[in-house]
Design an enzyme around this catalytic site. Structure first.
Site, PDB file in Angstrom:
ATOM      1  N   LYS A  15      33.851  48.187  40.738  1.00 15.88           N
ATOM      2  CA  LYS A  15      33.812  48.734  41.759  1.00 15.88           C
ATOM      3  C   LYS A  15      32.746  48.004  42.846  1.00 15.88           C
ATOM      4  O   LYS A  15      32.923  47.898  43.990  1.00 15.88           O
ATOM      5  CB  LYS A  15      33.613  50.296  41.744  1.00 15.88           C
ATOM      6  CG  LYS A  15      34.609  51.155  41.401  1.00 15.88           C
ATOM      7  CD  LYS A  15      34.942  52.402  42.167  1.00 15.88           C
ATOM      8  CE  LYS A  15      35.912  53.375  41.642  1.00 15.88           C
ATOM      9  NZ  LYS A  15      36.883  53.573  41.957  1.00 15.88           N
ATOM     10  N   LYS A  50      46.184  46.778  34.195  1.00 16.27           N
ATOM     11  CA  LYS A  50      46.689  47.962  33.264  1.00 16.27           C
ATOM     12  C   LYS A  50      47.210  48.854  34.184  1.00 16.27           C
ATOM     13  O   LYS A  50      47.031  49.256  35.274  1.00 16.27           O
ATOM     14  CB  LYS A  50      45.128  48.445  32.943  1.00 16.27           C
ATOM     15  CG  LYS A  50      45.380  49.859  32.009  1.00 16.27           C
ATOM     16  CD  LYS A  50      43.963  50.074  31.673  1.00 16.27           C
ATOM     17  CE  LYS A  50      43.223  51.189  32.697  1.00 16.27           C
ATOM     18  NZ  LYS A  50      43.187  52.403  32.236  1.00 16.27           N
ATOM     19  N   LYS A  58      46.911  55.704  36.479  1.00 17.03           N
ATOM     20  CA  LYS A  58      47.226  56.884  37.248  1.00 17.03           C
ATOM     21  C   LYS A  58      47.023  56.836  38.805  1.00 17.03           C
ATOM     22  O   LYS A  58      47.792  57.122  39.684  1.00 17.03           O
ATOM     23  CB  LYS A  58      46.688  58.100  36.910  1.00 17.03           C
ATOM     24  CG  LYS A  58      46.334  58.243  35.652  1.00 17.03           C
ATOM     25  CD  LYS A  58      45.554  59.680  35.314  1.00 17.03           C
ATOM     26  CE  LYS A  58      45.084  59.807  33.840  1.00 17.03           C
ATOM     27  NZ  LYS A  58      43.797  59.024  33.903  1.00 17.03           N
TER      28      LYS A  58
END
Ligand code: AQP
Length: 327
Positions: free
Chosen positions: A111, A193, A196
């Site tokens: 991040k 990957k 969600k």
């Protein structure tokens, strides 16, 4: 009996990566281990969330745990925030975690590298809370996908550090990462990957996707021009990902899966993968629909809370005394 613990953070609808990398293993292990499975709801709020959305994901996650085969009589299933000791132990462990260790955690580093600003203190310290989730119950094993390995390593370091400083306090846990399916990749970009919280949902198969939608996602998954169904993640990432999904669902090895599809054209191979995925989703969704409106969710969480709280409060009492912060 050896103890096992793991959890899933309901930041979105669960997907087949969560199922293959984690959930199906929880189900498999629940007869042979003293199994603790929790919904990591505190971890969801380390980044801003919509309360209404998050509440739906939470309920769905518990229903999906049960629909996938977790059983409240064989596993202790609970909500992390129902056991207040998790946050308490999380703070104690944060006080024993070095800043440099948190700086090196992949999610935080990624991040920061992308220039994210305004990250919360909770996001920075969540690995200490994760360590608390595990160490609270003296788990021997933690079944996870391979993206979680770094967290379990930090947990082990913290357990050893605390044991060296204060005496034998915690069991040092080991990660349990399955050979097939520890990292299911995004169908549209197999270098990433499956996650969600991805912006586009085309590369992710949610457990609650309609079978038709899921099949469509598989049929349009990225492949290559080599025209051979081989497990070669470096040169054929998309095909290797589909093979992994097939092998994991059918519970066979990658070699066995590869042998089944020699001479297959990509379209026919994708159809075969879509078929097993659809079959899996239909089974899970059938059970989910039976469960979602019943009292079984509340009953499961209530029973789990009572069992988990008992262990957690004993652990924290002992720890507070050892640290000298309890009269
Ligand atoms: N793609 C994946 N392949 C295999 N295993 C996976 N897991 C997650 N994604 C994959 C495993 O599922 C368990 C629960 O993960 P989590 O929801 O707590 O956190 P996560 O790994 O951060 O999952 P997501 O989907 O990527 O969530 P977001 O987008 O919110 O960050 C873990 O055992 C994990 O390894």
């Amino acid at each position: 009996m050896k103890k096992m613990i793991s959890g899933i953070k309901p930041t979105g609808e669960l997907h087949i990566g969560n199922y293959i990398g984690a959930l199906r293993n929880f189900v498999k292990y629940q007869d042979d281990y003293d199994m603790y499975v929790f919904i990591a709801n505190l971890h969801t709020i380390t980044v801003p969330q919509d309360p209404i959305e998050i509440n739906k994901y939470l309920k769905d996650a518990i229903a999906l745990y049960l629909a996938c085969g977790l059983d409240k009589d064989r596993s202790t299933i609970f909500l992390q925030s129902d056991v207040l000791e998790h946050a308490n132990l999380g703070f104690i462990l944060a006080c024993h975690t070095y800043e440099g260790e948190l700086d090196r955690m992949t999610q935080y580093k990624d991040k920061k590298a992308k220039g994210a600003e305004g990250l919360s203190a909770g996001f920075y310290t969540y690995p200490s809370l994760m360590a608390a989730d595990i160490l609270m119950y003296d788990a021997d094993f933690v079944p996870v996908g391979d993206d979680q390995k770094q967290h379990v390593e930090l947990t082990r370091d913290l357990a050893q550090r605390m044991n060296n400083r204060y005496g034998d306090l915690f069991t040092v846990p080991e990660p349990l990462i399955s050979e097939v399916g520890a990292r299911i990749m995004d169908l549209q970009d197999p270098s990433r990957k499956m996650s969600k919280s991805d912006q586009s949902d085309k590369g992710c198969i949610y457990l609650l996707d309609s079978p038709k939608k899921a099949a469509k996602k598989i049929m349009s998954a990225q492949t290559d021009s080599l025209d051979q169904v081989k497990y070669d993640p470096e040169n054929q990432a998309g095909i290797s990902n589909l093979l992994t999904i097939y092998a994991a669902i059918k519970n066979i090895s990658l070699k066995e899966a590869e042998a089944l599809f020699t001479d297959y054209r990509y379209g026919d191979f994708k159809k075969a993968v879509a078929e097993v995925v659809v079959e899996l989703l239909e089974t899970i969704q059938g059970r989910y629909n039976e469960i979602i409106e019943t009292d079984i969710i509340a009953e499961t969480l209530n029973e789990g809370k009572i069992k988990a709280q008992k262990l957690a409060s004993a652990k924290l009492n002992k720890l507070n005394k050892t640290l000298g912060i309890q009269i």
